[in-house]
Scaffold this active site. Structure first.
Site, PDB file in Angstrom:
ATOM      1  N   HIS A  80     -32.530  32.446   4.506  1.00  0.00           N
ATOM      2  CA  HIS A  80     -32.089  31.361   3.610  1.00  0.00           C
ATOM      3  C   HIS A  80     -32.823  30.065   3.886  1.00  0.00           C
ATOM      4  O   HIS A  80     -33.340  29.855   4.978  1.00  0.00           O
ATOM      5  CB  HIS A  80     -30.580  31.144   3.746  1.00  0.00           C
ATOM      6  CG  HIS A  80     -30.146  30.889   5.158  1.00  0.00           C
ATOM      7  ND1 HIS A  80     -29.878  31.906   6.040  1.00  0.00           N
ATOM      8  CD2 HIS A  80     -29.950  29.746   5.843  1.00  0.00           C
ATOM      9  CE1 HIS A  80     -29.525  31.407   7.221  1.00  0.00           C
ATOM     10  NE2 HIS A  80     -29.568  30.093   7.133  1.00  0.00           N
ATOM     11  N   PHE A  81     -32.814  29.198   2.900  1.00  0.00           N
ATOM     12  CA  PHE A  81     -33.356  27.845   3.030  1.00  0.00           C
ATOM     13  C   PHE A  81     -32.201  26.856   2.945  1.00  0.00           C
ATOM     14  O   PHE A  81     -31.272  27.045   2.165  1.00  0.00           O
ATOM     15  CB  PHE A  81     -34.336  27.541   1.897  1.00  0.00           C
ATOM     16  CG  PHE A  81     -35.723  28.082   2.115  1.00  0.00           C
ATOM     17  CD1 PHE A  81     -35.966  29.445   2.071  1.00  0.00           C
ATOM     18  CD2 PHE A  81     -36.784  27.220   2.358  1.00  0.00           C
ATOM     19  CE1 PHE A  81     -37.251  29.949   2.266  1.00  0.00           C
ATOM     20  CE2 PHE A  81     -38.071  27.712   2.551  1.00  0.00           C
ATOM     21  CZ  PHE A  81     -38.307  29.071   2.507  1.00  0.00           C
ATOM     22  N   HIS A  82     -32.296  25.801   3.745  1.00  0.00           N
ATOM     23  CA  HIS A  82     -31.338  24.695   3.667  1.00  0.00           C
ATOM     24  C   HIS A  82     -31.989  23.549   2.889  1.00  0.00           C
ATOM     25  O   HIS A  82     -33.116  23.167   3.194  1.00  0.00           O
ATOM     26  CB  HIS A  82     -31.027  24.134   5.058  1.00  0.00           C
ATOM     27  CG  HIS A  82     -30.390  25.115   5.993  1.00  0.00           C
ATOM     28  ND1 HIS A  82     -29.038  25.144   6.226  1.00  0.00           N
ATOM     29  CD2 HIS A  82     -30.916  26.085   6.770  1.00  0.00           C
ATOM     30  CE1 HIS A  82     -28.763  26.093   7.111  1.00  0.00           C
ATOM     31  NE2 HIS A  82     -29.890  26.688   7.459  1.00  0.00           N
ATOM     32  N   ASN A  87     -34.627  28.654   9.143  1.00  0.00           N
ATOM     33  CA  ASN A  87     -34.633  29.169  10.512  1.00  0.00           C
ATOM     34  C   ASN A  87     -34.863  30.677  10.501  1.00  0.00           C
ATOM     35  O   ASN A  87     -34.237  31.398   9.726  1.00  0.00           O
ATOM     36  CB  ASN A  87     -33.286  28.870  11.189  1.00  0.00           C
ATOM     37  CG  ASN A  87     -32.950  27.392  11.172  1.00  0.00           C
ATOM     38  OD1 ASN A  87     -33.840  26.554  11.276  1.00  0.00           O
ATOM     39  ND2 ASN A  87     -31.675  27.064  11.034  1.00  0.00           N
ATOM     40  N   GLN A 102     -31.274  30.599  13.828  1.00  0.00           N
ATOM     41  CA  GLN A 102     -30.694  31.351  12.706  1.00  0.00           C
ATOM     42  C   GLN A 102     -29.382  31.983  13.143  1.00  0.00           C
ATOM     43  O   GLN A 102     -29.330  32.667  14.167  1.00  0.00           O
ATOM     44  CB  GLN A 102     -31.665  32.437  12.218  1.00  0.00           C
ATOM     45  CG  GLN A 102     -31.164  33.173  10.982  1.00  0.00           C
ATOM     46  CD  GLN A 102     -32.177  34.194  10.440  1.00  0.00           C
ATOM     47  OE1 GLN A 102     -33.198  34.451  11.063  1.00  0.00           O
ATOM     48  NE2 GLN A 102     -31.862  34.761   9.285  1.00  0.00           N
ATOM     49  N   ASP A 110     -23.290  24.513   1.295  1.00  0.00           N
ATOM     50  CA  ASP A 110     -23.049  24.935   2.677  1.00  0.00           C
ATOM     51  C   ASP A 110     -21.626  24.543   3.070  1.00  0.00           C
ATOM     52  O   ASP A 110     -21.163  23.439   2.806  1.00  0.00           O
ATOM     53  CB  ASP A 110     -24.062  24.268   3.614  1.00  0.00           C
ATOM     54  CG  ASP A 110     -24.110  24.921   4.977  1.00  0.00           C
ATOM     55  OD1 ASP A 110     -25.136  25.508   5.317  1.00  0.00           O
ATOM     56  OD2 ASP A 110     -23.091  24.855   5.716  1.00  0.00           O
ATOM     57  N   ILE A 111     -20.924  25.495   3.712  1.00  0.00           N
ATOM     58  CA  ILE A 111     -19.517  25.304   4.067  1.00  0.00           C
ATOM     59  C   ILE A 111     -19.340  24.274   5.191  1.00  0.00           C
ATOM     60  O   ILE A 111     -18.274  23.676   5.343  1.00  0.00           O
ATOM     61  CB  ILE A 111     -18.909  26.668   4.472  1.00  0.00           C
ATOM     62  CG1 ILE A 111     -17.418  26.687   4.273  1.00  0.00           C
ATOM     63  CG2 ILE A 111     -19.278  27.048   5.886  1.00  0.00           C
ATOM     64  CD1 ILE A 111     -16.821  28.089   4.413  1.00  0.00           C
TER      65      ILE A 111
HETATM   66  P1  AMP Z   1     -28.540  29.133   9.917  1.00  0.00           P
HETATM   67  O1  AMP Z   1     -28.261  28.476  11.237  1.00  0.00           O
HETATM   68  O2  AMP Z   1     -29.876  28.697   9.367  1.00  0.00           O
HETATM   69  O3  AMP Z   1     -28.367  30.627   9.957  1.00  0.00           O
HETATM   70  O4  AMP Z   1     -27.486  28.514   8.927  1.00  0.00           O
HETATM   71  C1  AMP Z   1     -26.424  29.223   8.351  1.00  0.00           C
HETATM   72  C2  AMP Z   1     -25.715  28.260   7.433  1.00  0.00           C
HETATM   73  O5  AMP Z   1     -24.833  28.990   6.608  1.00  0.00           O
HETATM   74  C3  AMP Z   1     -24.880  27.217   8.179  1.00  0.00           C
HETATM   75  O6  AMP Z   1     -25.287  25.919   7.766  1.00  0.00           O
HETATM   76  C4  AMP Z   1     -23.457  27.536   7.757  1.00  0.00           C
HETATM   77  O7  AMP Z   1     -22.648  26.394   7.615  1.00  0.00           O
HETATM   78  C5  AMP Z   1     -23.667  28.238   6.434  1.00  0.00           C
HETATM   79  N1  AMP Z   1     -22.607  29.180   6.070  1.00  0.00           N
HETATM   80  C6  AMP Z   1     -22.124  30.195   6.809  1.00  0.00           C
HETATM   81  N2  AMP Z   1     -21.156  30.858   6.145  1.00  0.00           N
HETATM   82  C7  AMP Z   1     -21.035  30.247   4.937  1.00  0.00           C
HETATM   83  C8  AMP Z   1     -20.202  30.448   3.799  1.00  0.00           C
HETATM   84  N3  AMP Z   1     -19.292  31.430   3.755  1.00  0.00           N
HETATM   85  N4  AMP Z   1     -20.347  29.620   2.743  1.00  0.00           N
HETATM   86  C9  AMP Z   1     -21.258  28.633   2.774  1.00  0.00           C
HETATM   87  N5  AMP Z   1     -22.069  28.389   3.808  1.00  0.00           N
HETATM   88  C10 AMP Z   1     -21.967  29.176   4.896  1.00  0.00           C
END
Ligand code: AMP
Ligand code: ZN
Length: 139
Positions: free
Chosen positions: A99-101, A86, A93, A30-31
């Site tokens: 996606h899963f974290h 989420n 979300q 995650d970025i």
């Molecule tokens: P969500 O709130 O569950 O939609 O989480 C989206 C996640 O994606 C967040 O934790 C962001 O930091 C991550 N994210 C968004 N863009 C990127 C990217 N280009 N590379 C890696 N992670 C990302």
């Protein structure tokens, strides 16, 4: 899917620190990590929300999710992990590719206050449980 950042990552059109890829899944760092090693695991098929997941994707993906979680826990010598997912803006979300974290945890790290999740619990009665049961059970 056009303009989906996660689809671009899968296609190699956007940069990621890829950790794993299979026929069904793709995992990368995650970025904007909640803790070091915070990983995003996505199905290769673009679906927005959990209710759109086809059964074959769901079953293969879960096997990958377990494999990746186990590997991360060992690689970083973690004490624990949170797995979060989420669905919908109301649930936080932001990226609309499901996606899963995987969030690495260590004893007393304080990075996620999971306890806060339970701070506003509804007052339940037997009547209300019965109504919800009627409304929610899978027939
Ligand atoms: P969500 O709130 O569950 O939609 O989480 C989206 C996640 O994606 C967040 O934790 C962001 O930091 C991550 N994210 C968004 N863009 C990127 C990217 N280009 N590379 C890696 N992670 C990302
Ligand atoms: Zn996508």
């Amino acid at each position: 899917m056009v303009n989906c950042i996660f689809c671009k990552i899968i296609a190699g059109d956007a940069k990621s620190y890829k950790l794993y890829e299979s026929e069904y899944s793709f995992a990368f760092l995650d970025i904007n990590p909640i803790s070091e090693g915070h990983t995003v695991v996505i199905p290769k098929k673009h679906v927005q929300s959990i209710e759109e997941w086809p059964e074959d994707v769901a079953s293969h993906f879960m096997v990958d999710l377990v494999k990746i979680s186990k590997h991360i826990k060992e690689a970083l010598k973690l004490d624990g992990i949170n797995i979060l997912q989420n669905n919908g803006k109301a649930a936080g979300q932001v990226v609309m590719h499901s996606h899963f974290h995987i969030i690495p945890r260590r004893n007393n790290d304080g990075v996620l206050n999971i306890e806060m999740l339970g701070k506003n619990r509804p007052k339940m009665t037997d009547e209300r449980f019965k109504e919800l049961h009627e409304q929610m059970k899978l027939k």
